[in-house]
Enzyme design. Structure first.
Site, PDB file in Angstrom:
ATOM      1  N   ALA A  90      37.205  51.522  37.881  1.00 14.07           N
ATOM      2  CA  ALA A  90      36.389  50.584  37.107  1.00 14.07           C
ATOM      3  C   ALA A  90      36.986  50.357  35.723  1.00 14.07           C
ATOM      4  CB  ALA A  90      34.963  51.124  37.008  1.00 14.07           C
ATOM      5  N   GLU A 103      35.519  44.441  32.661  1.00 12.18           N
ATOM      6  CA  GLU A 103      34.166  44.339  32.118  1.00 12.18           C
ATOM      7  C   GLU A 103      33.697  42.890  32.129  1.00 12.18           C
ATOM      8  OE1 GLU A 103      34.242  46.260  28.285  1.00 12.18           O
ATOM      9  OE2 GLU A 103      34.387  48.239  29.253  1.00 12.18           O
ATOM     10  N   GLY A 160      38.791  40.948  31.812  1.00 12.55           N
ATOM     11  CA  GLY A 160      39.594  41.944  32.515  1.00 12.55           C
ATOM     12  C   GLY A 160      41.051  41.952  32.096  1.00 12.55           C
ATOM     13  N   ILE A 176      34.052  45.265  40.612  1.00 11.90           N
ATOM     14  CA  ILE A 176      34.630  46.554  40.990  1.00 11.90           C
ATOM     15  C   ILE A 176      34.622  46.728  42.519  1.00 11.90           C
ATOM     16  CG2 ILE A 176      34.510  49.066  40.686  1.00 11.90           C
ATOM     17  CD1 ILE A 176      35.229  47.252  38.140  1.00 11.90           C
ATOM     18  N   ALA A 219      44.453  50.024  22.494  1.00 12.50           N
ATOM     19  CA  ALA A 219      44.874  50.842  23.636  1.00 12.50           C
ATOM     20  C   ALA A 219      44.770  52.333  23.341  1.00 12.50           C
ATOM     21  CB  ALA A 219      46.312  50.476  24.016  1.00 12.50           C
ATOM     22  N   GLU A 274      49.803  49.625  42.326  1.00  7.53           N
ATOM     23  CA  GLU A 274      48.857  48.652  42.885  1.00  7.53           C
ATOM     24  C   GLU A 274      49.571  47.311  43.095  1.00  7.53           C
ATOM     25  OE1 GLU A 274      45.212  48.365  40.654  1.00  7.53           O
ATOM     26  OE2 GLU A 274      44.555  46.568  41.711  1.00  7.53           O
ATOM     27  N   ARG A 275      50.400  46.931  42.137  1.00  2.00           N
ATOM     28  CA  ARG A 275      51.089  45.633  42.230  1.00  2.00           C
ATOM     29  C   ARG A 275      52.124  45.631  43.348  1.00  2.00           C
ATOM     30  NH1 ARG A 275      50.999  45.473  35.690  1.00  2.00           N
ATOM     31  NH2 ARG A 275      48.801  44.859  35.627  1.00  2.00           N
ATOM     32  N   ARG A 284      52.358  22.157  69.976  1.00  4.70           N
ATOM     33  CA  ARG A 284      51.639  20.904  69.713  1.00  4.70           C
ATOM     34  C   ARG A 284      52.580  19.705  69.799  1.00  4.70           C
ATOM     35  NH1 ARG A 284      46.194  19.944  69.486  1.00  4.70           N
ATOM     36  NH2 ARG A 284      45.647  18.344  67.950  1.00  4.70           N
ATOM     37  N   GLY A 315      43.625  20.575  61.760  1.00 10.33           N
ATOM     38  CA  GLY A 315      42.226  21.013  61.858  1.00 10.33           C
ATOM     39  C   GLY A 315      42.084  22.408  62.443  1.00 10.33           C
TER      40      GLY A 315
HETATM   41  C1  FAD Z   1      37.690  40.599  44.494  1.00  5.38           C
HETATM   42  C2  FAD Z   1      38.059  41.274  43.218  1.00  5.38           C
HETATM   43  C3  FAD Z   1      38.145  42.647  43.174  1.00  5.38           C
HETATM   44  C4  FAD Z   1      38.440  43.299  41.977  1.00  5.38           C
HETATM   45  N1  FAD Z   1      38.464  44.662  41.950  1.00  5.38           N
HETATM   46  C5  FAD Z   1      38.571  45.297  40.745  1.00  5.38           C
HETATM   47  C6  FAD Z   1      38.472  46.730  40.664  1.00  5.38           C
HETATM   48  O1  FAD Z   1      38.320  47.423  41.659  1.00  5.38           O
HETATM   49  N2  FAD Z   1      38.531  47.299  39.432  1.00  5.38           N
HETATM   50  C7  FAD Z   1      38.690  46.572  38.292  1.00  5.38           C
HETATM   51  O2  FAD Z   1      38.724  47.166  37.220  1.00  5.38           O
HETATM   52  N3  FAD Z   1      38.803  45.213  38.335  1.00  5.38           N
HETATM   53  C8  FAD Z   1      38.747  44.569  39.530  1.00  5.38           C
HETATM   54  N4  FAD Z   1      38.851  43.202  39.598  1.00  5.38           N
HETATM   55  C9  FAD Z   1      38.975  42.447  38.349  1.00  5.38           C
HETATM   56  C10 FAD Z   1      40.342  41.841  38.113  1.00  5.38           C
HETATM   57  O3  FAD Z   1      41.267  42.831  37.762  1.00  5.38           O
HETATM   58  C11 FAD Z   1      40.141  40.774  36.998  1.00  5.38           C
HETATM   59  O4  FAD Z   1      39.438  39.700  37.590  1.00  5.38           O
HETATM   60  C12 FAD Z   1      41.439  40.310  36.413  1.00  5.38           C
HETATM   61  O5  FAD Z   1      42.051  41.346  35.684  1.00  5.38           O
HETATM   62  C13 FAD Z   1      41.209  39.121  35.476  1.00  5.38           C
HETATM   63  O6  FAD Z   1      40.196  39.395  34.585  1.00  5.38           O
HETATM   64  P1  FAD Z   1      38.985  38.344  34.410  1.00  5.38           P
HETATM   65  O7  FAD Z   1      38.517  37.940  35.747  1.00  5.38           O
HETATM   66  O8  FAD Z   1      37.984  38.946  33.471  1.00  5.38           O
HETATM   67  O9  FAD Z   1      39.634  37.078  33.736  1.00  5.38           O
HETATM   68  P2  FAD Z   1      39.928  36.852  32.187  1.00  5.38           P
HETATM   69  O10 FAD Z   1      40.607  38.031  31.618  1.00  5.38           O
HETATM   70  O11 FAD Z   1      38.692  36.360  31.533  1.00  5.38           O
HETATM   71  O12 FAD Z   1      40.971  35.651  32.287  1.00  5.38           O
HETATM   72  C14 FAD Z   1      40.568  34.384  32.833  1.00  5.38           C
HETATM   73  C15 FAD Z   1      41.817  33.569  33.127  1.00  5.38           C
HETATM   74  O13 FAD Z   1      42.528  33.345  31.923  1.00  5.38           O
HETATM   75  C16 FAD Z   1      43.856  33.807  32.059  1.00  5.38           C
HETATM   76  N5  FAD Z   1      44.270  34.437  30.793  1.00  5.38           N
HETATM   77  C17 FAD Z   1      43.664  35.462  30.153  1.00  5.38           C
HETATM   78  N6  FAD Z   1      44.359  35.761  29.047  1.00  5.38           N
HETATM   79  C18 FAD Z   1      45.416  34.932  28.994  1.00  5.38           C
HETATM   80  C19 FAD Z   1      46.515  34.768  28.105  1.00  5.38           C
HETATM   81  N7  FAD Z   1      46.679  35.567  27.047  1.00  5.38           N
HETATM   82  N8  FAD Z   1      47.424  33.807  28.371  1.00  5.38           N
HETATM   83  C20 FAD Z   1      47.282  33.004  29.458  1.00  5.38           C
HETATM   84  N9  FAD Z   1      46.270  33.113  30.328  1.00  5.38           N
HETATM   85  C21 FAD Z   1      45.356  34.073  30.109  1.00  5.38           C
HETATM   86  C22 FAD Z   1      43.863  34.820  33.175  1.00  5.38           C
HETATM   87  O14 FAD Z   1      45.124  34.859  33.808  1.00  5.38           O
HETATM   88  C23 FAD Z   1      42.806  34.260  34.095  1.00  5.38           C
HETATM   89  O15 FAD Z   1      43.395  33.310  34.931  1.00  5.38           O
HETATM   90  C24 FAD Z   1      38.644  42.541  40.804  1.00  5.38           C
HETATM   91  C25 FAD Z   1      38.600  41.138  40.854  1.00  5.38           C
HETATM   92  C26 FAD Z   1      38.312  40.504  42.038  1.00  5.38           C
HETATM   93  C27 FAD Z   1      38.258  39.002  42.059  1.00  5.38           C
END
Ligand code: FAD
Length: 272
Positions: A19, A22, A26, A52, A72, A135-136, A161, A233
């Site tokens: 987790a 927030e 994220g 999460i 950080a 993870e990546r 097809r 389709g």
């Molecule tokens: C199905 C699913 C499962 C997940 N599971 C987990 C989990 O287990 N644990 C966990 O901690 N998180 C989890 N996440 C969260 C995921 O890591 C976040 O959604 C991700 O890090 C992006 O954060 P955000 O959605 O708050 O977007 P934001 O941080 O609000 O960003 C919104 C958009 O703006 C872009 N952006 C942000 N800052 C910049 C910048 N400086 N320059 C250019 N573009 C920018 C981002 O790329 C994004 O496209 C999950 C998400 C999903 C959809």
């Protein structure tokens, strides 16, 4: 703590969740606001996490919390068990990834013993970043696998097809789509194998891992799109593997570090 938590999780008897994200965001992990204030032999946790994975059904949560000042350097990782008083969860519905649940977590004066601190206090950020690397790589391998399925199903369909008196596969536009998918998958796989080997040799190629994830999710997006296009389709219907994979595209491009954030991280690592 390792002896208590890890064996049942690896045995599949218990579930763990990570987790970090927030409701306020994220991408900017260093700005997280959930606090853990020291009170005697406990931390008292307040705040919220969202999106999460396994958030509802997990038994153990590794939660990123602020134990120090801004940025950080003030972040720690705490193990929080599901039955702690003041810890609640609500479910979220999502486009794909139906195999796992996703939830918002709420911490309201949750007392957690200091023994649950993972690693050193205020050193959690490095742990989070190390975890992101693997993870990546895992998400990249998954995206390559999904892309391969898209190509496989598109080729099978194009062979069968017939339109305008010949097989779809005999139309040059369709052949080029299939060749392009193969080209992108092969290059992504080659880079993945090289990086996996280098990581096994002890390297941490952070920038390349970040960019490889972008390469993999763009490949997946392309392959899902083109496979569905080739299948017409039939590809759009529930029951088609390509339709199923199409719903997984966006989460791969957002979760574990979005494409924008990955490019930015790589540029920083490159000294730009
Ligand atoms: C199905 C699913 C499962 C997940 N599971 C987990 C989990 O287990 N644990 C966990 O901690 N998180 C989890 N996440 C969260 C995921 O890591 C976040 O959604 C991700 O890090 C992006 O954060 P955000 O959605 O708050 O977007 P934001 O941080 O609000 O960003 C919104 C958009 O703006 C872009 N952006 C942000 N800052 C910049 C910048 N400086 N320059 C250019 N573009 C920018 C981002 O790329 C994004 O496209 C999950 C998400 C999903 C959809």
């Amino acid at each position: 703590m390792k002896a208590r938590v890890i064996p049942p999780v690896l045995a599949g008897e218990k579930i763990s969740a990570l987790a970090i994200t927030e409701p306020s965001g994220g991408s900017d992990v260093a700005a997280l606001t959930t606090t853990a204030r020291r009170d005697g032999d406990d931390y008292v946790v307040n705040g919220s996490k969202t999106y999460i994975t396994s958030g509802l059904r997990a038994d153990f949560y590794t939660v990123a919390v602020r134990t120090g000042g801004e940025g950080a350097g003030g972040i720690s990782l705490l193990l929080i068990e599901r039955d702690r008083e003041g810890f609640t969860r609500t479910p979220l519905k999502k486009q794909g990834w139906w195999a796992s649940d996703t939830a918002t977590l709420y911490f309201d004066q949750v007392r957690v013993p200091v023994e649950n601190l993972i690693g050193a206090e205020n050193q959690g950020f490095a742990g989070i970043m190390r975890n992101f690397n693997s993870e990546r790589i895992g998400m990249t391998a998954g995206a390559v696998g999904f892309s391969r399925v898209c190509l496989e199903d598109a080729i099978a369909w194009a062979r069968e097809r017939k339109t305008f008196g010949k097989r779809l596969a005999d139309h040059q536009v369709i052949r080029h789509k299939l060749a392009d998918m193969y080209k992108r998958i092969s290059t992504t796989q080659a880079w993945l194998e090289t990086l996996a080997w280098r990581i096994q040799q002890g390297e941490q190629p952070i920038a390349e891992i970040a960019l490889l994830k972008v390469q993999a999710t763009e490949t997946l997006e392309y392959c899902a799109r083109e496979a569905m296009q080739v299948m017409g389709g039939a590809g759009y219907m529930r029951g088609s593997r390509v339709e199923r994979i199409y719903r997984e595209v966006r989460v791969n491009a957002i979760g574990g570090g979005s494409e924008e954030i990955m490019r930015d991280l790589a540029a920083r690592q490159m000294g730009i």
